[in-house]
Design an enzyme around this catalytic site. Structure first.
Site, PDB file in Angstrom:
ATOM      1  N   TYR A 138       1.149  14.226   1.232  1.00 49.10           N
ATOM      2  CA  TYR A 138       0.548  14.470   2.565  1.00 49.10           C
ATOM      3  C   TYR A 138       0.609  16.250   2.735  1.00 49.10           C
ATOM      4  CZ  TYR A 138       0.890   9.704   3.855  1.00 49.10           C
ATOM      5  OH  TYR A 138       0.810   8.183   3.538  1.00 49.10           O
TER       6      TYR A 138
ATOM      7  N   CYS B 295       1.312  32.303  12.040  1.00 49.25           N
ATOM      8  CA  CYS B 295       1.640  32.905  13.287  1.00 49.25           C
ATOM      9  C   CYS B 295       2.469  31.970  14.320  1.00 49.25           C
ATOM     10  CB  CYS B 295       0.391  33.431  13.882  1.00 49.25           C
ATOM     11  SG  CYS B 295       0.015  34.688  12.955  1.00 49.25           S
TER      12      CYS B 295
ATOM     13  N   ARG C 235       3.353   7.752  -0.009  1.00 51.76           N
ATOM     14  CA  ARG C 235       4.241   8.843  -0.268  1.00 51.76           C
ATOM     15  C   ARG C 235       5.411   8.626  -1.257  1.00 51.76           C
ATOM     16  NH1 ARG C 235       6.297  11.778   4.002  1.00 51.76           N
ATOM     17  NH2 ARG C 235       5.150  10.703   5.274  1.00 51.76           N
TER      18      ARG C 235
ATOM     19  N   GLU D 250       0.908  -1.191  -0.037  1.00 50.32           N
ATOM     20  CA  GLU D 250      -0.118  -0.033   0.067  1.00 50.32           C
ATOM     21  C   GLU D 250       0.824   1.364  -0.086  1.00 50.32           C
ATOM     22  OE1 GLU D 250      -3.518  -1.733   2.913  1.00 50.32           O
ATOM     23  OE2 GLU D 250      -1.957  -0.489   3.715  1.00 50.32           O
TER      24      GLU D 250
HETATM   25  C1  LIG Z   1      -2.691   1.521   6.620  1.00 50.03           C
HETATM   26  C2  LIG Z   1      -1.785   2.270   5.900  1.00 50.03           C
HETATM   27  N1  LIG Z   1      -1.365   2.112   4.591  1.00 50.03           N
HETATM   28  C3  LIG Z   1      -0.587   2.735   3.841  1.00 50.03           C
HETATM   29  C4  LIG Z   1      -0.075   3.916   4.059  1.00 50.03           C
HETATM   30  C5  LIG Z   1       0.778   4.839   3.367  1.00 50.03           C
HETATM   31  O1  LIG Z   1       2.226   4.907   4.022  1.00 50.03           O
HETATM   32  P1  LIG Z   1       3.379   5.708   2.837  1.00 50.03           P
HETATM   33  O2  LIG Z   1       2.312   6.825   2.448  1.00 50.03           O
HETATM   34  O3  LIG Z   1       4.307   6.048   4.021  1.00 50.03           O
HETATM   35  O4  LIG Z   1       3.578   4.592   2.015  1.00 50.03           O
HETATM   36  C6  LIG Z   1      -0.569   4.536   5.488  1.00 50.03           C
HETATM   37  C7  LIG Z   1      -0.048   5.693   6.021  1.00 50.03           C
HETATM   38  O5  LIG Z   1       0.147   6.056   6.886  1.00 50.03           O
HETATM   39  C8  LIG Z   1      -1.320   3.498   6.330  1.00 50.03           C
HETATM   40  O6  LIG Z   1      -1.915   4.137   7.449  1.00 50.03           O
END
Ligand SMILES: Cc1ncc(COP(=O)(O)O)c(C=O)c1O
Length: 436
Positions: free
Chosen positions: A387, A358, A292, A289
């Site tokens: 993000y 601020c 980033r 998954e």
């Molecule tokens: C359950 C789950 N999967 C995948 C991700 C994706 O993480 P990243 O953006 O670090 O790949 C997150 C991010 O917090 C997450 O909570």
């Protein structure tokens, strides 16, 4: 370096190209271009602050994940962690490029459905899902719910009216080497159940006539630069039992600064799949998954300088700030920024690049090298694709920036900038008539 990626002495352009989008270049007179469009033109047309994405680089990065995992583990699926960029235009690209989608909450579900994502490709996460959200997800016919806890199972027992695929999120007990607020797989995590409590929850799902328990899920955290930690997590999850599906989460980090080095997608996949081959059942389905590492490098934020103050230190202030770069305040993430319309001039000054919110913590870059800045210059902050838009907020009445995707010399608006009317829309007296 090629002619359109110059690296003159007195600058750090050579290091910069590594963290800017793949389709970033410079014009002959030193203006940054993304996807073949000069940032000066983008700023003029869409205003600033502006999130600009290199669409080709983004699509290429998706295919590295999808093709790379497929080649190593054929029964596999790559889910886009949509919290990293929940924009309708991004959900569309995800679907077009063969990704499934991880959503966390009713809002992301609505965005994904509005983008036309097939519900059969949606996986629903969250440690505090409400009845209303679960109902939305079930009504939409989403593929899988990743169950976090026993209360969620209580809710599902009440709500399920037809068979539903489920995974259980378990805590693998891997302390990710990242900022504490981004580590989610250690013993004290609020996400998922410890391995020693998983068996009871799994039995409960297996005993229920409508719950289709498929396997387990883990996610050890975000911005992780040591790929061996993912391999360790895969090994840990294998100890829960033998199942049909293992979703081993996201978390691969990216290079944000001139000196940072991140594992490539291939390095990451090699580590994950070698561990899967060693520890998981051969016929199992493997899911990852990433968020980033898909969108992070492709995005750049453009700002206009509003103030240049020399008080012993040089403060260069821009027309945005931590309201649109929350990661700086939340995780201490460090970034690099350049004067995007004066790339080729010698970078002779080291400045505090600050925002307009601020807080003294509203420091975008602590010590940015650049030519002596002037009011009205254009600043590009690199590697802000993940993000930033997601966490942008209205601090000091800031308006959420617009998003544009650029490819082959054409820019298209994916999300418009918030307006002052948007800001007022949820408040009385705008609501006066509704309240009486
Ligand atoms: C359950 C789950 N999967 C995948 C991700 C994706 O993480 P990243 O953006 O670090 O790949 C997150 C991010 O917090 C997450 O909570």
């Amino acid at each position: 370096m090629t002619a359109n990626r110059p690296d003159p002495s007195g600058t750090r352009l050579g290091d910069l190209w590594r963290i800017l989008p793949e389709e970033a270049t410079a014009t002959a007179d030193g203006v940054l271009e993304i996807g073949g469009v000069a940032v000066t033109e983008l700023a003029e047309r869409f205003g600033t602050p502006l999130h600009v994405y290199d669409e080709q680089g983004l699509r290429r990065q998706i295919r590295r994940f999808v093709d790379g995992l497929q080649a190593r583990w054929p029964d596999s699926e790559v889910l886009f962690a949509s919290k990293s960029l929940p924009a309708v235009g991004m959900y569309r690209i995800a679907q077009e490029e063969g990704l499934s989608v991880d959503i966390a909450g009713g809002g992301e579900l609505r965005l994904a459905l509005a983008a036309g994502v097939d519900p059969a490709r949606l996986h629903f996460h969250g440690n505090a899902k409400t009845d209303a959200e679960l109902r939305m997800a079930l009504d939409a016919g989403i593929d899988t719910i990743i169950v976090d806890n026993d209360d969620e199972l209580d809710r599902l027992e009440r709500l399920l009216e037809r068979p539903q695929k489920l995974l259980l999120r378990v805590i693998p007990g891997v302390e990710a080497k990242t900022h504490a607020s981004q580590a989610t797989g250690g013993a004290n995590s609020k996400f998922g159940l410890p391995i020693d409590q998983a068996e009871r929850a799994i039995r409960r799902m297996q005993a229920h006539p409508l719950m289709r328990f498929e396997g387990v899920h883990l996610h050890i955290g975000s911005q992780i630069l040591d790929e061996t930690q993912f391999a360790e997590a895969v090994e840990k999850i294998s100890t829960v039992g033998t199942f049909g599906t293992y979703d081993v989460g996201g978390g691969l980090g990216i290079a944000y600064t001139y000196d940072e080095v991140a594992p490539s997608v291939d390095d990451y996949l090699d580590a994950v799949v070698a561990s899967a081959k060693a520890h998981l059942p051969a016929g199992a389905r493997l899911m990852i998954e990433p968020g980033r590492s898909i969108v992070g490098r492709s995005g750049v934020t453009l700002y206009r300088t509003t103030t240049v103050k020399r008080t012993g230190r040089t403060f260069v202030a821009v027309d945005g700030g931590l309201a649109d770069q929350m990661d700086i305040a939340l995780t201490g993430q460090r970034y690099e920024a350049v004067l995007a319309d004066r790339l080729l001039e010698p970078w002779t000054e080291t400045v505090q690049l600050v925002g307009r919110q601020c807080e003294s913590g509203d420091l975008l870059v602590d010590g940015a090298a650049m030519p002596p800045a002037r009011v009205g210059d254009l600043v590009a902050m690199a590697a802000t694709g993940a993000y930033a838009y997601t966490m942008s907020n209205n601090y000091n009445g800031a308006l959420k920036p617009a998003i544009v995707f650029v490819a082959d010399g054409v820019a298209r608006l994916v999300a418009r900038r918030e307006t002052y009317d948007d800001l007022l829309a949820t408040h009385a007296p705008a609501l006066e008539n509704a309240l009486v």
